[in-house]
Design an enzyme around this catalytic site. Structure first.
Site, short mmCIF file in Angstrom:
data_model
loop_
_atom_site.label_atom_id
_atom_site.label_comp_id
_atom_site.label_asym_id
_atom_site.label_seq_id
_atom_site.Cartn_x
_atom_site.Cartn_y
_atom_site.Cartn_z
N TYR A 1 -53.68 -3.03 0.42
CA TYR A 1 -53.26 -1.82 -0.29
C TYR A 1 -51.86 -1.36 0.11
O TYR A 1 -51.48 -1.46 1.28
CB TYR A 1 -54.25 -0.70 0.02
CG TYR A 1 -53.94 0.60 -0.68
CD1 TYR A 1 -54.30 0.79 -2.00
CD2 TYR A 1 -53.28 1.64 -0.03
CE1 TYR A 1 -54.02 1.97 -2.65
CE2 TYR A 1 -53.00 2.82 -0.66
CZ TYR A 1 -53.37 2.99 -1.98
OH TYR A 1 -53.09 4.17 -2.61
N TRP B 1 -48.02 0.87 -1.59
CA TRP B 1 -47.16 1.20 -2.72
C TRP B 1 -46.05 0.18 -2.95
O TRP B 1 -45.35 0.25 -3.95
CB TRP B 1 -46.54 2.58 -2.51
CG TRP B 1 -47.34 3.67 -3.13
CD1 TRP B 1 -48.68 3.89 -3.00
CD2 TRP B 1 -46.85 4.71 -4.01
NE1 TRP B 1 -49.05 5.00 -3.73
CE2 TRP B 1 -47.95 5.52 -4.35
CE3 TRP B 1 -45.59 5.03 -4.51
CZ2 TRP B 1 -47.82 6.63 -5.19
CZ3 TRP B 1 -45.47 6.14 -5.34
CH2 TRP B 1 -46.58 6.92 -5.68
N1 LIG Z 1 -53.64 11.22 7.16
C1 LIG Z 1 -53.35 10.83 5.92
N2 LIG Z 1 -53.23 9.52 5.65
C2 LIG Z 1 -52.94 9.11 4.39
C3 LIG Z 1 -52.75 10.05 3.36
C4 LIG Z 1 -52.90 11.43 3.66
O1 LIG Z 1 -52.75 12.32 2.79
N3 LIG Z 1 -53.18 11.78 4.96
N4 LIG Z 1 -52.43 9.61 2.09
C5 LIG Z 1 -52.87 8.28 1.73
C6 LIG Z 1 -52.27 7.87 0.47
S1 LIG Z 1 -52.55 8.91 -0.87
C7 LIG Z 1 -51.59 6.71 0.32
S2 LIG Z 1 -51.12 6.24 -1.26
C8 LIG Z 1 -51.31 5.84 1.46
C9 LIG Z 1 -49.93 5.17 1.39
O2 LIG Z 1 -49.94 4.06 2.21
P1 LIG Z 1 -48.97 2.80 1.93
O3 LIG Z 1 -48.75 2.62 0.48
O4 LIG Z 1 -49.47 1.65 2.71
O5 LIG Z 1 -47.62 3.36 2.58
P2 LIG Z 1 -46.13 2.86 2.46
O6 LIG Z 1 -45.38 3.47 3.59
O7 LIG Z 1 -45.61 3.14 1.09
O8 LIG Z 1 -46.25 1.30 2.73
C10 LIG Z 1 -45.64 0.35 1.97
C11 LIG Z 1 -45.18 -0.78 2.89
O9 LIG Z 1 -44.76 -1.86 2.07
C12 LIG Z 1 -43.50 -2.35 2.53
N5 LIG Z 1 -42.81 -2.87 1.35
C13 LIG Z 1 -42.10 -2.16 0.44
N6 LIG Z 1 -41.61 -2.98 -0.51
C14 LIG Z 1 -42.02 -4.23 -0.21
C15 LIG Z 1 -41.81 -5.49 -0.82
O10 LIG Z 1 -41.14 -5.64 -1.85
N7 LIG Z 1 -42.42 -6.57 -0.23
C16 LIG Z 1 -43.16 -6.45 0.90
N8 LIG Z 1 -43.72 -7.56 1.38
N9 LIG Z 1 -43.33 -5.27 1.52
C17 LIG Z 1 -42.78 -4.17 0.97
C18 LIG Z 1 -42.82 -1.16 3.16
O11 LIG Z 1 -41.86 -1.58 4.10
C19 LIG Z 1 -44.00 -0.40 3.78
O12 LIG Z 1 -44.25 -0.80 5.09
O13 LIG Z 1 -51.42 6.58 2.67
C20 LIG Z 1 -52.68 7.22 2.81
N10 LIG Z 1 -52.81 7.77 4.14
N1 LIG Z 2 -42.16 13.19 -1.15
C1 LIG Z 2 -43.30 12.50 -1.33
N2 LIG Z 2 -44.03 12.68 -2.46
C2 LIG Z 2 -45.20 12.00 -2.63
C3 LIG Z 2 -45.67 11.08 -1.67
C4 LIG Z 2 -44.89 10.91 -0.48
O1 LIG Z 2 -45.25 10.15 0.42
N3 LIG Z 2 -43.72 11.63 -0.35
N4 LIG Z 2 -46.84 10.39 -1.88
C5 LIG Z 2 -47.34 10.29 -3.24
C6 LIG Z 2 -48.75 9.91 -3.25
S1 LIG Z 2 -49.17 8.31 -2.86
C7 LIG Z 2 -49.74 10.75 -3.57
S2 LIG Z 2 -51.36 10.19 -3.62
C8 LIG Z 2 -49.48 12.14 -3.93
C9 LIG Z 2 -50.47 13.05 -3.21
O2 LIG Z 2 -50.51 14.29 -3.79
P1 LIG Z 2 -51.37 15.42 -3.06
O3 LIG Z 2 -52.65 14.86 -2.63
O4 LIG Z 2 -51.40 16.59 -3.95
O5 LIG Z 2 -50.39 15.71 -1.83
P2 LIG Z 2 -50.51 16.36 -0.39
O6 LIG Z 2 -49.11 16.67 -0.02
O7 LIG Z 2 -51.31 15.50 0.50
O8 LIG Z 2 -51.35 17.68 -0.62
C10 LIG Z 2 -50.85 18.76 -1.37
C11 LIG Z 2 -51.16 20.05 -0.67
O9 LIG Z 2 -52.57 20.29 -0.66
C12 LIG Z 2 -52.82 21.26 0.35
N5 LIG Z 2 -54.17 21.12 0.87
C13 LIG Z 2 -54.63 20.27 1.81
N6 LIG Z 2 -55.95 20.47 2.03
C14 LIG Z 2 -56.32 21.45 1.19
C15 LIG Z 2 -57.57 22.11 0.93
O10 LIG Z 2 -58.62 21.82 1.50
N7 LIG Z 2 -57.57 23.07 -0.04
C16 LIG Z 2 -56.45 23.42 -0.71
N8 LIG Z 2 -56.56 24.36 -1.66
N9 LIG Z 2 -55.26 22.85 -0.46
C17 LIG Z 2 -55.21 21.87 0.46
C18 LIG Z 2 -51.80 20.99 1.44
O11 LIG Z 2 -51.23 22.22 1.86
C19 LIG Z 2 -50.81 20.04 0.80
O12 LIG Z 2 -49.46 20.40 1.01
O13 LIG Z 2 -48.15 12.51 -3.53
C20 LIG Z 2 -47.17 11.59 -4.01
N10 LIG Z 2 -45.89 12.20 -3.78
MO LIG Z 3 -51.38 8.08 -2.67
#
Ligand SMILES: Nc1nc2c(c(=O)[nH]1)N[C@H]1C(S)=C(S)[C@@H](COP(=O)(O)OP(=O)(O)OC[C@H]3O[C@@H](n4cnc5c(=O)[nH]c(N)nc54)[C@H](O)[C@@H]3O)O[C@H]1N2
Ligand SMILES: Nc1nc2c(c(=O)[nH]1)N[C@H]1C(S)=C(S)[C@@H](COP(=O)(O)OP(=O)(O)OC[C@H]3O[C@@H](n4cnc5c(=O)[nH]c(N)nc54)[C@H](O)[C@@H]3O)O[C@H]1N2
Ligand SMILES: [Mo]
Length: 759
Positions: A107, A109
């Site tokens: 998994y 991005w």
């Molecule tokens: N505690 C906590 N943990 C979370 C979350 C949270 O809200 N709280 N959010 C979760 C969510 S919603 C998500 S989506 C995940 C995100 O988790 P990931 O999608 O795994 O996070 P990224 O840092 O985008 O990792 C992408 C990796 O791919 C590498 N990469 C980029 N481009 C390329 C390429 O072209 N080729 C190769 N081989 N590698 C590449 C980058 O260097 C990077 O290390 O994290 C989750 N983890």
């Molecule tokens: N700049 C930036 N933007 C991103 C990403 C990134 O890594 N960087 N990641 C992208 C990805 S993969 C995803 S999935 C989306 C995620 O999108 P979201 O899941 O919406 O993003 P978060 O920032 O984890 O959460 C939004 C807000 O929810 C609030 N929150 C947390 N827990 C609770 C709760 O129990 N109740 C309520 N009411 N609020 C709560 C927190 O204050 C937090 O700031 O964002 C995307 N956008």
């Molecule tokens: Mo995500």
């Protein structure tokens, strides 16, 4: 000046001194994200993977050396030798254990770009070899996808289907946003974003009379001219939604016609809301005790909502929590009681501002898309169950009505993701990661994930390759042009897999006889045959981008269903909104019964004793996840070189903390250091550490080491949302924070690992 595209925006590139590209924002972008400006520095910096590298112990002793993962030095090898080794492992694993011993779910991005998308490439490659164990769902929306498919009959489509901003403007009077509308997140869009417009829409709505309610522990989750902040306890949203519904029913203002005509099982849902079925009326006083919000305010809000055109929205974070299915289902219940679903400016929506594309005018454009082939292995895991899978081969688990067993994985092959950033409870992951025989990754950078693999192959960044940028919820197709020479010996994922495919006798199946340039033209031509208005490839390439035409009509979520619930029935068994689901009830899950319920999370402020603070680990302002953390933009946000922790003035004072202090954030699962930022926009009892700081154990390879840099997943729990969704529940975690008095360990997160000569 040519263009490049990223998940956080499009940039012009020109060649500066020493052949290093200089980036400036795309002229069409009204609010360019600064995130991109740290990319080049990171791309040429010391954290890049420059040559194929194999962990020393693995070279010498193979799988018997597994305990050395994350600790031992690496040996750099020539490409040919590294590829021979990888091809051999693939061949051996498949012949000894079959393809179902390979976890290729991998998994992450990756990077923007329709062809060089690492996830697409690895899945296609493994499919040509006979398949792999895949993942289902996402960390983003694991529980939400499953519950909404049961309740509304819609899965990921819900991202595209929600009402458009344009239609909300001027019609929506009250916008109640659970989890807010964080502009920081709208910097990003999966696949790319030509013009950041979400924040403008929010401002426009406010100017045109929409009142916003930011139902969130953080004030900063919604900024507009007309916002009321209601700082609820994290995890209490479902209780508030049930109480809002209770209050509306109590005064007899629920939309009986809507509930009867469009909903299945409203009686059973309402019997729960009123307390008829369980003896607990879900009153505003009841919800006040759980949420910490005044009962009078909840009651008044219910009255406002029912008297005006109201949109109820939920951020994705709400379902990334223990019982994360419940607020999603309860919100559908509340919106059904209000009866505005399917009307312009009202009803329900999910994920506005989570990415820029939600609510954006959809072009309906599809492609270009690299075909993935067919996976001959049927087995999969819900994506967030990776550590469980590795720790318990053959172990039983429930998922969305199925009794399943985990596969026995011998080889983990990753490209485009960072599990040592994204997965919960990293100490448990380190343990799990020691189980497979071999772990391989293609990486651009020496992330913690790369350090914990046996074999690391250096991948290019988008600035080093030609590609086509585009996303189905964005308005631009971008000719992404190579802007610099690959650093070190980095190669495209495609080239790496093509060479492996040749060694394994499947070159034709994988490449179809095309090189990367030929693939770009081929994929573009295919997209063009479905969208004849596009110019020819050469013209597209010469003009740098195409703006895709937007439709005239304003999209209303479930508008067709409202207009004709028979002809446009939903994809649920009843064809209606299921406020009671016989299907879900039939699974017999204690943690997800047949209608929305309040279930206390395992860890929350309602049961906090030893660890009194609720940790929110949200998305970072200065990065996408862990990407480009070594770049200047992300580094400038650090405090004493560590990830910031935001804490309320009261909680800081109680611990004697001042701005700039370094603290140890800990619970029984682990500990990390962070830099203090006192913030009166944080609810008391809550602390916030964004995700994505590269995990940096003080004692490398040791389970339970302190992380010097600030990865919140040191302390989050690897706990599923429920048996139904099995989603990531990262937002459910309690911690304690204390001033770190010891000698500060150096941050080494961005240093490459130690390299050594082969014996
Ligand atoms: N505690 C906590 N943990 C979370 C979350 C949270 O809200 N709280 N959010 C979760 C969510 S919603 C998500 S989506 C995940 C995100 O988790 P990931 O999608 O795994 O996070 P990224 O840092 O985008 O990792 C992408 C990796 O791919 C590498 N990469 C980029 N481009 C390329 C390429 O072209 N080729 C190769 N081989 N590698 C590449 C980058 O260097 C990077 O290390 O994290 C989750 N983890
Ligand atoms: N700049 C930036 N933007 C991103 C990403 C990134 O890594 N960087 N990641 C992208 C990805 S993969 C995803 S999935 C989306 C995620 O999108 P979201 O899941 O919406 O993003 P978060 O920032 O984890 O959460 C939004 C807000 O929810 C609030 N929150 C947390 N827990 C609770 C709760 O129990 N109740 C309520 N009411 N609020 C709560 C927190 O204050 C937090 O700031 O964002 C995307 N956008
Ligand atoms: Mo995500």
């Amino acid at each position: 000046m040519t263009l490049t595209s990223t998940h956080w925006g499009v940039y012009r590139t020109r060649t500066g001194a020493d052949g290093v590209p200089v980036l400036t924002p795309f002229e069409r972008d009204r609010r360019p994200s600064p995130i991109g400006l740290g990319m080049v520095e990171a791309a040429i910096g010391p954290a890049r993977v420059r040559r194929p590298a194999i962990r020393k112990g693995w070279l010498k002793r193979g799988p018997a050396s597994r305990e050395g993962r994350g600790a031992e030095p690496f040996v750099e090898l020539p490409w040919d030798e590294a590829l021979d080794i990888v091809a051999n492992i693939l061949r051996e694993t498949i012949s000894k254990h079959g393809n179902s011993a390979i976890y290729g779910g991998s998994y992450g991005w990756s990077s923007a770009g329709r062809f060089h998308h690492a996830q697409g490439q690895i899945h296609r490659f493994l499919n040509t070899l006979g398949g792999y164990v895949a993942h289902r769902g996402s960390y983003s929306f694991g529980a939400g996808r499953v519950i909404l498919s049961r309740v509304l009959g819609i899965e990921e489509g819900v991202f595209r289907d929600v009402s458009g901003w344009e239609g909300l403007d001027g019609t929506c009077r009250l916008f109640v946003a659970f989890g807010g509308l964080p502009a920081k997140n709208a910097q990003v869009n999966s696949g790319g974003v030509g013009d950041h417009d979400a924040a403008d829409w929010i401002e426009r709505l406010a100017r045109n009379g929409t009142k916003f309610v930011n139902m969130s522990p953080l004030r900063g989750d919604l900024s507009a001219a007309n916002v009321e902040w209601l700082p609820l306890r994290p995890g209490s949203d479902a209780a508030i939604m049930l109480a809002l519904a209770y209050e509306i029913v109590a005064v007899g203002k629920h939309d009986r016609d809507f509930l009867a005509r469009y909903c299945e099982g409203a009686d059973r849902y309402l019997a729960y809301v009123t307390g008829q079925s369980d003896g607990v009326p879900k009153t505003t006083e009841w919800a006040s005790t759980l949420s910490g919000l005044p009962a009078t305010r909840i009651r008044a809000l219910a009255a406002e909502m029912v008297s005006t055109r109201t949109m109820v929205t939920l951020s994705w974070s709400l379902q990334r929590a223990h019982h994360g299915e419940q607020p999603y289902w309860a919100a559908v219940g509340l919106a059904s009681v209000l009866g505005q679903i399917g009307l312009p400016g009202g009803g329900i929506g999910f994920g506005y501002a989570a990415i820029n594309g939600i609510g954006h005018r959809l072009t309906g454009f599809k492609g270009p898309t690299l075909p993935q082939g067919k996976n001959a292995v049927a087995d999969f895991i819900p994506v967030a169950r990776i550590a469980d899978m590795l720790l318990k081969p053959g172990g039983a688990y429930d998922y969305n009505g199925e009794h399943r067993r985990y596969p026995d994985i011998k080889l983990v092959y990753w490209a485009g993701g960072n599990a040592f950033h994204h997965h919960q409870d990293i100490n448990r992951l380190i343990d799990a990661w020691r189980r497979p025989e071999t772990t391989i990754v293609h990486e651009q950078f020496w992330t913690a994930h790369a350090r914990h693999c046996d074999i690391v192959l250096p991948a290019t960044v988008p600035l080093e390759r030609d590609d086509i940028g585009g996303a189905s919820d964005d308005s631009y197709l971008i000719a992404m042009k190579r802007a610099m020479r690959p650093v070190g010996e980095a190669r495209d994922d495609y080239a790496i897999f093509a060479d492996l495919a040749a060694r394994l006798g499947v070159a034709d199946a994988y490449t179809e006889g095309r090189d990367a340039a030929q693939w770009l033209r081929h994929l573009y031509d295919q997209a063009r045959s479905a969208n004849p208005e596009l110019p020819g490839f050469d013209q597209f390439w010469a003009q740098d981008f195409v703006e895709l035409p937007a439709p005239k009509s304003k999209r209303v979520f479930l508008g067709e269903f409202r207009a004709d619930p028979v002809a446009a029935k939903l994809g649920t068994p009843s064809g209606k909104i299921e406020l009671f689901s016989e299907t879900v009830a039939s699974f017999g899950y204690d943690d997800c019964p047949g209608h929305p319920v309040w279930r206390e999370p395992d860890e929350w402020l309602g049961n906090a004793t030893r660890f009194p603070l609720h940790l929110i680990s949200n998305q970072p302002v200065t990065r996408l996840h862990s990407q480009y953390d070594p770049g200047g933009v992300s580094r400038a946000s650090k405090i004493a070189g560590r990830e910031p922790i935001a804490i309320s003035p009261k909680d800081a004072a109680a611990r004697g903390l001042a701005n700039g202090d370094v603290v140890r954030v800990h619970n029984l699962r682990g500990a990390f250091l962070a830099g203090v930022r006192i913030d009166d926009g944080v609810r008391d009892g809550v602390v916030v550490v964004a995700t994505g700081a590269w995990f940096d154990p003080v004692e490398r390879g040791r389970i339970g080491s302190l992380d010097a840099h600030g990865n919140p997943n040191m302390v989050t729990a690897d706990r599923p949302t429920s048996k139904l969704g099995q989603g990531c529940a990262a937002q459910t975690a309690l911690v304690e924070v204390e001033k770190y008095e010891g000698a500060l360990p150096e941050v080494r997160a961005f240093d490459p690992p130690e390299f050594t000569a082969r014996d």
